[in-house]
Scaffold this motif. Sequence first.
Motif, short mmCIF file in Angstrom:
data_model
loop_
_atom_site.label_atom_id
_atom_site.label_comp_id
_atom_site.label_asym_id
_atom_site.label_seq_id
_atom_site.Cartn_x
_atom_site.Cartn_y
_atom_site.Cartn_z
N LEU A 37 0.82 -1.23 0.20
CA LEU A 37 -0.05 -0.01 0.09
C LEU A 37 0.85 1.11 0.20
N ASP A 38 0.47 2.45 -0.74
CA ASP A 38 1.27 3.51 -1.01
C ASP A 38 0.34 4.55 -1.28
N VAL A 39 0.72 5.55 -1.11
CA VAL A 39 -0.09 7.10 -1.45
C VAL A 39 1.01 8.08 -2.21
N ALA A 40 0.62 8.66 -3.35
CA ALA A 40 1.32 9.55 -3.84
C ALA A 40 0.50 11.06 -3.78
N TYR A 41 1.14 12.04 -3.64
CA TYR A 41 0.51 13.37 -3.36
C TYR A 41 0.88 14.37 -4.31
N ASP A 42 -0.10 15.26 -4.57
CA ASP A 42 0.27 16.63 -5.31
C ASP A 42 -0.65 17.56 -4.81
N GLY A 43 0.14 18.33 -3.77
CA GLY A 43 -0.77 19.12 -2.89
C GLY A 43 -1.83 18.56 -2.08
N ASP A 44 -2.95 18.78 -2.12
CA ASP A 44 -4.13 17.81 -1.37
C ASP A 44 -4.68 16.98 -1.85
N CYS A 47 -3.27 10.00 -4.66
CA CYS A 47 -3.81 8.49 -5.29
C CYS A 47 -3.31 7.59 -4.48
N ALA A 48 -4.26 6.64 -3.92
CA ALA A 48 -3.62 5.57 -3.15
C ALA A 48 -3.74 4.32 -3.93
N ALA A 49 -2.91 3.52 -3.79
CA ALA A 49 -2.62 2.18 -4.47
C ALA A 49 -2.54 0.97 -3.69
N VAL A 50 -3.21 -0.20 -4.20
CA VAL A 50 -2.99 -1.33 -3.40
C VAL A 50 -2.45 -2.39 -4.61
N VAL A 51 -1.06 -3.00 -4.46
CA VAL A 51 -1.06 -4.11 -5.11
C VAL A 51 -0.64 -5.26 -4.65
N VAL A 52 -1.48 -6.40 -4.83
CA VAL A 52 -1.24 -7.59 -4.08
C VAL A 52 -0.21 -8.56 -5.23
N VAL A 53 0.63 -9.32 -4.50
CA VAL A 53 1.52 -10.11 -5.14
C VAL A 53 1.60 -11.50 -4.40
N ASP A 54 1.96 -12.65 -5.41
CA ASP A 54 1.93 -13.89 -4.99
C ASP A 54 3.12 -14.16 -4.11
N GLU A 59 4.63 -12.60 -8.70
CA GLU A 59 3.69 -12.08 -9.72
C GLU A 59 2.56 -11.30 -9.08
N THR A 60 2.14 -10.34 -9.68
CA THR A 60 1.23 -9.41 -9.29
C THR A 60 -0.37 -10.20 -9.78
N VAL A 61 -1.08 -10.27 -8.87
CA VAL A 61 -2.36 -11.01 -9.09
C VAL A 61 -3.73 -10.05 -9.01
N ASP A 62 -3.23 -8.72 -8.35
CA ASP A 62 -4.56 -7.81 -8.34
C ASP A 62 -3.93 -6.47 -8.02
N GLN A 63 -4.57 -5.48 -8.10
CA GLN A 63 -4.39 -4.28 -8.02
C GLN A 63 -5.59 -3.19 -8.00
N ALA A 64 -5.50 -2.01 -7.37
CA ALA A 64 -6.35 -1.17 -7.39
C ALA A 64 -5.96 0.40 -6.91
N VAL A 65 -6.40 1.19 -7.66
CA VAL A 65 -6.00 2.66 -7.30
C VAL A 65 -7.06 3.64 -7.11
N VAL A 66 -7.02 4.50 -6.26
CA VAL A 66 -8.17 5.50 -5.80
C VAL A 66 -7.60 6.81 -5.90
N PRO A 67 -8.16 7.75 -6.47
CA PRO A 67 -7.88 9.13 -6.51
C PRO A 67 -8.72 9.78 -5.37
N GLY A 68 -8.36 10.63 -4.68
CA GLY A 68 -8.89 11.34 -3.49
C GLY A 68 -8.38 12.55 -3.29
#
Length: 217
Positions: A37-44, A47-54, A59-68
């Motif tokens: 899990l990690d978050v990148a910022y541009d001011g306020d 984008c939050a991201a989650v990447v699932v690996v085996d 290997e990457t098996v799933d991922q999701a990203v959410v702006p906020g």
Amino acid sequence: MNWPSTPDEAVALQLEMAPLVDPNPPAGWQPRTAAGLDVAYDGDKLCAAVVVVDLTSLETVDQAVVPGVTDFPYVPGLFAFRELPALMSALERLTTSPDVLICDGQGVAHPRRFGLASHLGVVTGLPSIGVAKTPMGRYDPPGPDRGDWTELRDGDDVVGRALRTQKDVKPLFVSIGHRIDLDTACARVLDLAPKYRQPETTRRADQLCRQALVLDR
């Protein structure tokens, strides 16, 4: 849960929830996947991201990203209150349920023993590990080889380890988040970092949230 809107409310919630941290893995726990899990910022904006690996193949098996957007102030020790809502939304968008969370931040290596990794672990009920690039506490440099470590201390308490993940590379600072012990946490971090300083979970989540933030501009 009423989400804190001020630093004083956030500190009070951390103190209330810190005793809920469990330093023991679930009985018979055999993790197969790990989520970074990690978050990148541009001011306020963020984008939050989650990447699932085996954990076996990496290997990457799933991922999701959410702006906020975050309106919680930037206060050391309270990063969870800027990042956790978006990270929870990203976790909810996964199609798989990870066995362990790897957070780019602190677990119990925190002034109130309740950093982002602990907060996420307690809220989700999942085992979680804090893997930070900077220490919260004091430590002696570990030996030069991969797997070498020394204790990370805050006052008289051992709150984590300075762990060398690659030979002659700066250590990472590993602390338990929730439902895991420190030996297991360090072993999983080493499993996830066969080539680079950072675990593959963190590397991929960092890349994903940074790319998403650029595209969202």
